[in-house]
Design a protein around this motif. Structure first.
Motif, PDB file in Angstrom:
ATOM      1  N   GLU A 131     -58.397  77.947  74.406  1.00 27.37           N
ATOM      2  CA  GLU A 131     -58.066  77.825  72.983  1.00 27.37           C
ATOM      3  C   GLU A 131     -58.834  76.736  72.232  1.00 27.37           C
ATOM      4  OE1 GLU A 131     -53.825  80.135  72.660  1.00 27.37           O
ATOM      5  OE2 GLU A 131     -53.744  77.944  72.704  1.00 27.37           O
TER       6      GLU A 131
ATOM      7  N   THR B 122     -58.448  83.089  72.556  1.00 26.32           N
ATOM      8  CA  THR B 122     -57.280  83.070  73.429  1.00 26.32           C
ATOM      9  C   THR B 122     -57.342  84.307  74.320  1.00 26.32           C
ATOM     10  OG1 THR B 122     -54.878  82.707  73.510  1.00 26.32           O
ATOM     11  CG2 THR B 122     -55.689  84.284  71.854  1.00 26.32           C
TER      12      THR B 122
ATOM     13  N   SER C  66     -58.517  83.626  68.362  1.00 27.80           N
ATOM     14  CA  SER C  66     -57.263  82.874  68.372  1.00 27.80           C
ATOM     15  C   SER C  66     -56.722  82.741  66.948  1.00 27.80           C
ATOM     16  CB  SER C  66     -57.473  81.484  68.988  1.00 27.80           C
ATOM     17  OG  SER C  66     -56.257  80.764  69.024  1.00 27.80           O
TER      18      SER C  66
ATOM     19  N   THR D 112     -51.125  78.017  67.769  1.00 25.15           N
ATOM     20  CA  THR D 112     -51.822  78.869  68.720  1.00 25.15           C
ATOM     21  C   THR D 112     -50.822  79.618  69.600  1.00 25.15           C
ATOM     22  OG1 THR D 112     -51.952  77.202  70.468  1.00 25.15           O
ATOM     23  CG2 THR D 112     -53.735  77.237  68.820  1.00 25.15           C
TER      24      THR D 112
END
Length: 502
Positions: A147, A152, A233, A326
């Motif tokens: 990340e 991701t 992400s 995130t």
């Protein structure tokens, strides 16, 4: 799906016939393994500190007592061990993160436990936009590695879940409507098969094994590493909305509309209902977890969430448990809430979307739990979410998987929590009774799906039989090629098994 197991068995030569009297003792197998690796730290025995550390699980209900624990340093150690196990008919289990609740799925009594915890490399490749993940990792390390690069992975909702078991059993993720099951996003499996060979399975090599491993569990070998796609992400927001019991019927009506419309690929709604007992007196909590996997303005939530937030379904409160953070940060937060060490179990059932049936389930769940209200510390959760057309299509676009789903379903799981080991049997009975009554109601309504998601399944459910005839025949064919003596069906006694081979 109904099919004849007998017809599938015709011509099969996969069953390994081993007389129990011929099997060596587990202690002898441990000694052979220790000799193979010349002593040292890779094989540890009971009553040592290392044994206690390695033999830990998220839920104590899944813990067993292996005769020894083997911690390979790399894939080649696994290969040597599998050759030894096959040669001497040694029984074993495989543990990645130890987060599944079923005893015997990642644990063993009187056998060898392979702990993959040292297979913990995470290597991000920005050129190929992929990440190699050793199967002994937990998702926390994966998220923390990728990340910072603004990417991701399609990973677990809880960061402390182990990578290996989560992926080979499918993998539910907040990103699934856009990218499919987590395992649909695997580019390559590094796997040790029954004869000890180290293979790679991907769209170019061992293509049949590649598809079989997508939801085929531990039937084909020990997966030692995964290469996953990375994805952008985006910010993720998580809202937790609670509702009074009086809102249940209208909440389910709106849930059903969400299930069948599938308007927004960036949204996911999970319904979490809890029944608490204190001194035999019950109290309920009804909640919807609204997850949005793109930028979200809290003052103007996405239209798809409107019915759950605007008072149309009267709510008790709205809690922001993470705004535009995130995916990994949400996973870390959930890991902090879902503490290890408590007694818990699960069983699952899937239905085709139906509002009236879900309303009926609420009555069944509460009535059945009331029969066991004297169990100390009893809390019974009922959770459900959609696996929809977008989710299924995303997986198919990446080559498909072994799970056989062609139509949208709602997966439900019942998860009790309790205090004392003396109530284990009673809680298992409670869980089975709830699911059995759900299945009967769904079958009577013509809405029962045979699909059972493995990571939510109980130890005695039908498991992979719900994958359907075509998928099962394909899995059996792959078994014949890569595990003709059915080593991973007999020497590995726990976990889901390919139907028709036992």
């Amino acid at each position: 799906m109904a099919f004849s197991i007998a017809s599938i068995l015709l011509g099969s030569s996969l069953i390994l016939q081993v007389a129990s009297s011929a099997l060596p003792t587990s202690s002898r197998c441990c000694n052979l393994l220790d000799a193979e690796f010349r002593g040292g730290e890779k094989v540890v025995f009971p009553q040592t500190t290392e044994y206690g550390v390695l033999n830990t699980y998220f839920a104590p209900t899944s813990q067993q007592t292996p005769s020894c624990i083997f911690s390979p340093a790399d894939t080649f150690d696994v290969s040597r061990a599998i050759k030894l196990f096959t040669r001497h008919s040694c029984k074993f289990a495989i543990r990645s993160g130890g987060h599944h609740y079923n005893a015997g799925w990642a644990s063993i009594n009187n056998g060898i436990l392979i702990s993959l915890s040292n297979l913990n490399k995470v290597i991000y490749n920005p050129t190929s936009k992929s990440v190699f993940i050793g199967s002994g990792n937990r998702w926390r390390k994966v998220y923390d590695t990728v990340e910072p690069h603004n990417v991701t992975v399609v990973g677990a909702q809880n960061s402390d879940v182990g990578v290996g078991g989560f992926l080979v059993n499918g993998g539910v993720s907040y990103l699934a409507d856009r990218y499919g099951w987590a395992v649909d996003n695997v580019r390559d499996f590094e796997v040790v098969v029954a004869d000890g060979r180290v293979l790679h399975a991907n769209k170019d090599e061992n293509k049949d094994l590649f598809r079989a491993l997508k939801g085929g569990s531990s039937n084909f070998g020990v997966v030692t590493g995964f290469t996953l796609d990375t994805v952008k992400s985006n910010p993720v927001t998580n809202l937790y909305v609670t509702y009074p019991e009086s809102s249940y019927d209208v909440l389910i009506d709106e849930a059903h509309q969400y299930f069948v419309k599938e308007e927004d690929v960036d949204s996911q709604v999970l319904f979490v209902f809890s029944l608490y007992f204190k001194d035999g007196v019950a109290s309920n909590n009804y909640a919807a977890v609204l997850v949005y996997t793109d930028v979200m303005d809290l003052t103007n939530p996405p239209k798809v969430f409107t019915p759950f937030l605007d008072g149309e379904v009267p709510s008790s409160g709205v809690y922001v448990s993470g705004a535009n953070k995130t995916l990994g940060s949400h996973g870390h937060q959930l890991a902090g809430v879902q503490h290890s060490g408590g007694r818990t179990t699960r069983q699952t059932v899937s239905i085709f979307p139906d509002a009236q049936l879900l309303k009926q389930f609420n009555k069944i769940w509460i009535k059945t739990a009331e029969e066991y209200k004297k169990i100390e510390g009893l809390k019974v959760d009922l959770l459900f979410q959609r696996i929809g057309k977008q989710w299924i299509a995303a997986g198919n676009a990446k080559g498909g998987n072994s799970m056989g789903l062609t139509k949208p379903v709602v997966i439900l799981w019942v998860q009790p929590h309790w205090t004392s080991a003396r109530d284990d049997e009673a809680v298992a009975e409670l869980t089975t009774k709830v699911i059995t009554r759900f299945e009967k109601a769904a079958k009577d309504a013509g809405k029962l799906s045979d699909f059972e998601y493995l990571n939510y399944a109980g130890p005695k459910q039908s498991l992979m039989s719900g994958y359907g005839t075509e998928s099962i025949r394909r899995l059996q064919s792959v078994k014949a090629m890569y595990d003709p003596k059915n080593v991973f069906g007999t020497l590995l006694p726990g976990g889901p098994k390919v139907p028709g081979l036992y």
